[in-house]
Design an enzyme around this catalytic site. Structure first.
Site, PDB file in Angstrom:
ATOM      1  N   LYS A 131       1.467   4.201  -2.903  1.00 42.38           N
ATOM      2  CA  LYS A 131       1.311   5.626  -2.621  1.00 42.38           C
ATOM      3  C   LYS A 131       2.571   6.392  -3.012  1.00 42.38           C
ATOM      4  O   LYS A 131       2.505   7.467  -3.597  1.00 42.38           O
ATOM      5  CB  LYS A 131       1.008   5.851  -1.138  1.00 42.38           C
ATOM      6  CG  LYS A 131      -0.398   5.397  -0.765  1.00 42.38           C
ATOM      7  CD  LYS A 131      -0.598   5.438   0.733  1.00 42.38           C
ATOM      8  CE  LYS A 131      -2.010   5.034   1.112  1.00 42.38           C
ATOM      9  NZ  LYS A 131      -2.130   4.745   2.545  1.00 42.38           N
ATOM     10  N   ASP A 178       0.830  -1.201   0.000  1.00 46.87           N
ATOM     11  CA  ASP A 178       0.000   0.000   0.000  1.00 46.87           C
ATOM     12  C   ASP A 178       0.867   1.255   0.000  1.00 46.87           C
ATOM     13  O   ASP A 178       0.607   2.198  -0.738  1.00 46.87           O
ATOM     14  CB  ASP A 178      -0.924  -0.055   1.236  1.00 46.87           C
ATOM     15  CG  ASP A 178      -1.803   1.156   1.317  1.00 46.87           C
ATOM     16  OD1 ASP A 178      -2.578   1.368   0.369  1.00 46.87           O
ATOM     17  OD2 ASP A 178      -1.709   1.903   2.307  1.00 46.87           O
TER      18      ASP A 178
END
Ligand code: ADP
Ligand code: ASP
Ligand code: MG
Length: 828
Positions: free
Chosen positions: A696, A692
């Site tokens: 990002k 994750d």
């Protein structure tokens, strides 16, 4: 003296005809009342004659229905028995004549124009008698005696020179105030030929014209047109539900709008009253208290009025393009085009010529299209044969839209705004024309884009009270649900304070979807006066079954203006739809990170498509939930700064985990808690594997101007890879085996007065993620709960980097970020 005209719907029902009585009897000056046939009767008269001429005996049933309708009306409204008998005598006599004509048509199987005209006249002949009997102090006048036409070019045209003296004669006493009645009632639409005396008419919708003719001949103070809408509206209310009545129009504006299809006034109506400077007032029979629209010679008075007053359209348009190299500089091509068409009775309503003179496009109705092509191919047969000109090019299934306003000439940029708005919504303009008078810009589009064109223009010229944004929402999980809650809660305020109307026109879960182009009412899922996502989810189960193809087809097929596709899922399949959405001029707002972090070429393509189409692809919430990180980076770069370094804690889940872990709460427990609190991704391995954060970081680096893919990021994991290889179940089962090691390290961290932070870094164009220990003086040391933080070092913010910090996870802040992206699209 006034002239009042009541249209079909105003005499169509008992309620409306009683309103009419009240309105007329309430006048305090003498009035001439012109009425249409009972609503729908003219169509039915025509329909019945078609049955009769084809030998279909059901014409009789159809005829009987008309008899019944008139009888019922008389029964309901005329109570005085004497009056009723007299009226029934007259009406039955007329109906008897009508029956005989139909019988003749049926038996002979022939329907001449003369007979058709006779048949269609009975509607007004009967309705005018009924109204005359209903109104106190009224006298019936026979329009056939004083509205006269002349036959020219195959058409019956109103003759002012013959009619005017007749009208003055028939209404002499009334005009001089010597009549014994206060109200004159006459049928609209119908007329007779000035030579043969045969029954003719002024064309469909012609009752307005009859009223205007009488108003002009008798020097009325005003012509009032009473109908079923509260005035001339900014657009056709049957198509644009946000259309609203225009207070004032000039004769020129009204003429332009009517000529381009605003049915509320029959186009020829305006001229006779305009030259006499008699105002036209449009009023609603069903709401007489409404102000209505006044049409006058506005002149200077309107200098501060809106640039655009209204929009109208004709949906049966065909475009013929006359082209060829020999046309350049040749004098007389246009003369030949228009003469040939005029001689063959083809009316042209729009012309557009390229200044290079090698093509002229003309707009005609679908009915005239084939004939017009034939006529022109014949006219230019020689040139076509020699190859100097091409055969006529005919394009069908088109529509013409006109925007109208006299103040356009004082306002620069109208055409730019018009075509810009259309382009942004993916509507291509096939031809356009603006007269030098600058009161009208007309353009031709594909018929299937007509509704969208009208909506988008109506909206962009602020004719609507509200600017409208149409939202498709995909995903009704925690973020999607919270977004709907916020939309439901903010809608009223946005309408009131920002004049923005957010319409949710589609909602889809993984399995079901519902659509409504007028906006899905969110109040249907309220509980205790508040929107309930639970109820919506239940409701959605009963909606159409949906899959990816269905979703795509419905959203694109709706072809609705100012629309945004909002993705609150985590699905790669849904992310795969963006390119199609953007290419169809639908903006995309994604909470879903898959697309922006996918292969660089795919990301770049989406951005390029959005740019090319003039729509937006926004994903602010992909990083730091609602924190303005991506926007800030964009602003820095757009203003010429360069991003040198990014350091950030970007995982709310991981930060929560490392802030929660303690002697009492072991590592595996913190993971479970993060999931429970709704911070973690649906599959927590995505957070714990650093995936994750890598996504990002990749997104941020790309927005900062670096070409980066997920594989390029150097990762230092804090959980062995083997934990991620098995199933989710295995993962949960194995997790506690890490607790002891974590506890040992935790004690070390604590003893050295440090904190654990999972840090993402971009430096010298390289990305990395790693679990770090930071000391008390480090800006990340105090980062509480699930918060995120980012330090941005740029050429300008160099010695002291810029710092953004705050809630970095949670459904409601993420939904708020999505909402902010949606709002920034509304502000285009
Ligand atoms: P009547 O029978 O009273 O003559 P019409 O049906 O001829 O009424 O005209 C009124 C209708 O015109 C309205 O009901 C509306 O649907 C339609 N219309 C189309 N464009 C406009 C517009 N710009 N403003 C108002 N009405 C319009
Ligand atoms: N009754 C005629 C029609 O329907 C004329 C009118 O209503 O104006 O066209
Ligand atoms: Mg009408």
């Amino acid at each position: 003296m006034k002239v009042l005209k009541f249209g079909g719907t105003s005499v169509g029902s008992v309620e409306s005809i009683l309103n009419l009585k009240k309105i007329v009897e309430g006048q305090d000056e003498p009035v001439v009342v012109v009425v249409s046939a009972l609503g729908g009767i003219t169509d039915k008269l025509i329909h019945t004659s078609k049955l009769a001429v084809t030998g279909d005996s059901t014409y009789l049933t159809s005829y009987e229905e008309m008899v019944e309708r008139h009888h019922q009306m008389i029964d309901a409204i005329i109570t005085d028995t004497e009056k009723k008998t007299a009226l029934l005598n007259t009406v039955d006599d007329l109906l008897g004549q009508l029956k005989s004509i139909y019988q003749g048509v049926y038996l002979i199987g022939d329907l001449s124009e003369k007979t058709s005209n006779a048949i269609v006249s009975y509607g007004e002949r009967i309705s005018s008698n009924i109204v005359a009997a209903l109104i106190a102090d009224a006298k019936w006048y026979n329009s056939l005696e004083f509205i006269k036409t002349k036959h020219k070019q195959g058409r019956n045209l109103f003759s002012n020179s013959v009619s005017n003296p007749l009208i003055l004669e028939v209404f002499k006493d009334f005009k001089n105030g010597k009549a014994d009645h206060k109200v004159c009632v006459a049928g609209g639409f119908i007329s007779t030929d000035s030579v043969t005396g045969e029954v003719t008419n002024l064309g469909r919708g012609g009752s307005d014209y009859t009223a205007a003719i009488l108003a002009a001949a008798l020097d009325a103070t005003v012509l009032e047109i009473w109908t079923d809408v509260s005035g001339f509206m900014t657009a056709d209310p049957r198509v644009i539900n946000t259309a609203y009545p225009i207070e004032k129009l000039s004769y020129v504006e009204a003429t332009e709008l009517c000529n381009f299809g605003a049915k509320v006034v029959y186009p020829p109506t305006i001229y006779p009253v305009c030259i006499k400077n008699i105002p036209i007032l449009i009023k609603n029979t069903f709401r007489p208290e409404d102000k209505g629209t006044i049409i006058t010679d506005l002149g200077e008075e309107d200098d501060n009025g809106r640039a655009i007053k209204g929009i109208s359209s004709i949906n049966n348009t065909s475009l013929i393009t006359v082209s060829g190299l020999s046309m350049v500089g040749v004098i007389g091509v246009n003369r030949r085009i228009f003469t040939a068409l005029a001689e063959n009775g083809v009316s042209v309503f729009m012309v557009s010529q390229a200044s290079s003179e090698n093509s002229t496009s003309i707009g005609v109705t679908d009915d005239d299209a084939d004939r017009a092509c034939e006529v022109l191919n014949k006219e230019f047969a020689k040139e076509i044969e020699m190859g100097a000109m091409y055969k006529m090019k005919l394009e069908r299934d088109l529509a013409t839209v006109a925007i109208v306003g006299e103040n356009m000439k004082h306002t620069p940029g109208i055409a730019g705004k018009l075509f810009g708005t259309l382009g942004r919504n993916g509507i291509s303009v096939i031809a356009c024309a603006q007269g030098a008078s600058e009161t009208n810009i007309s353009f031709v589009v594909e018929r299937k884009s007509l509704r969208k064109s009208l909506n988008v223009i109506h909206d962009s010229f602020f004719l609507s009270e509200y600017q409208v944004l149409n939202v498709f929402l995909c995903g009704v999980g925690t973020v999607g649900g919270s977004l709907l809650e916020q939309i439901a809660g903010q809608r009223q305020k946005l309408m009131k304070e920002r004049n923005l109307q957010i319409n949710v026109v589609g909602i889809a879960s993984g399995h079901n979807a519902m659509f409504d182009r007028n906006g899905i009412s969110l109040s249907q899922w309220e509980e205790d006066g508040k929107f309930s996502i639970q109820k919506l989810r239940e409701g959605l189960k009963a909606a159409e079954a949906s899959n990816l193809t269905y979703l795509k087809e419905e959203v694109i097929g709706m072809n609705i203006f100012n629309s945004v596709f909002v993705d609150c899922t985590a699905s790669a399949d849904v992310a795969g739809l963006y390119e199609d959405m953007l290419s169809n001029n639908i903006s995309v707002v994604a909470a879903n990170k898959v697309a922006a972090s996918s292969d660089y070429d795919n990301y770049a393509k989406l951005k390029a498509t959005a740019r090319k189409r003039g729509v937006k692809y926004l994903f602010e919430t992909n990083v730091g939930a609602g924190l303005p990180i991506i926007n800030t980076i964009n602003d820095l770069i757009n203003s010429g700064d360069k991003i040198l370094k990014l350091e950030a804690v970007l995982s709310g889940t991981l930060n929560y985990i490392f802030n929660t872990i303690s002697a009492e709460v072991p590592f595996s427990e913190t993971v479970r808690l993060a999931k429970e609190e709704g911070y973690a991704e649906p599959d927590p391995r995505i957070d714990l594997s650093g995936k994750d954060v890598i996504r990002k970081l990749v997104i941020l680096s790309r927005e900062a101007g670096y070409k980066m893919n997920q594989e390029d990021v150097e990762k230092h994991l804090f959980i062995p890879q083997s934990f991620f290889d098995g199933s989710l179940e295995d993962f949960w089962k194995n997790l506690p085996s890490l607790d002891a090691q974590f506890e040992k390290e935790r004690q070390e961290v604590e003893a050295s007065h440090q904190h654990w932070r999972f840090v993402a870094k971009l430096e010298n164009g390289k990305g990395s993620v790693a679990l770090q220990r930071v000391g008390e003086r480090h800006p990340f040391y105090d980062l509480e709960g699930s918060n995120n933080i980012i330090l941005i070092t740029t050429e300008r913010y160099n010695q002291y980097p810029m710092l953004i910090q705050g809630y970095g996870a949670g459904a409601s802040v993420t939904a708020a970020g999505v909402f902010a992206d949606i709002m920034s699209i509304a502000n285009i």
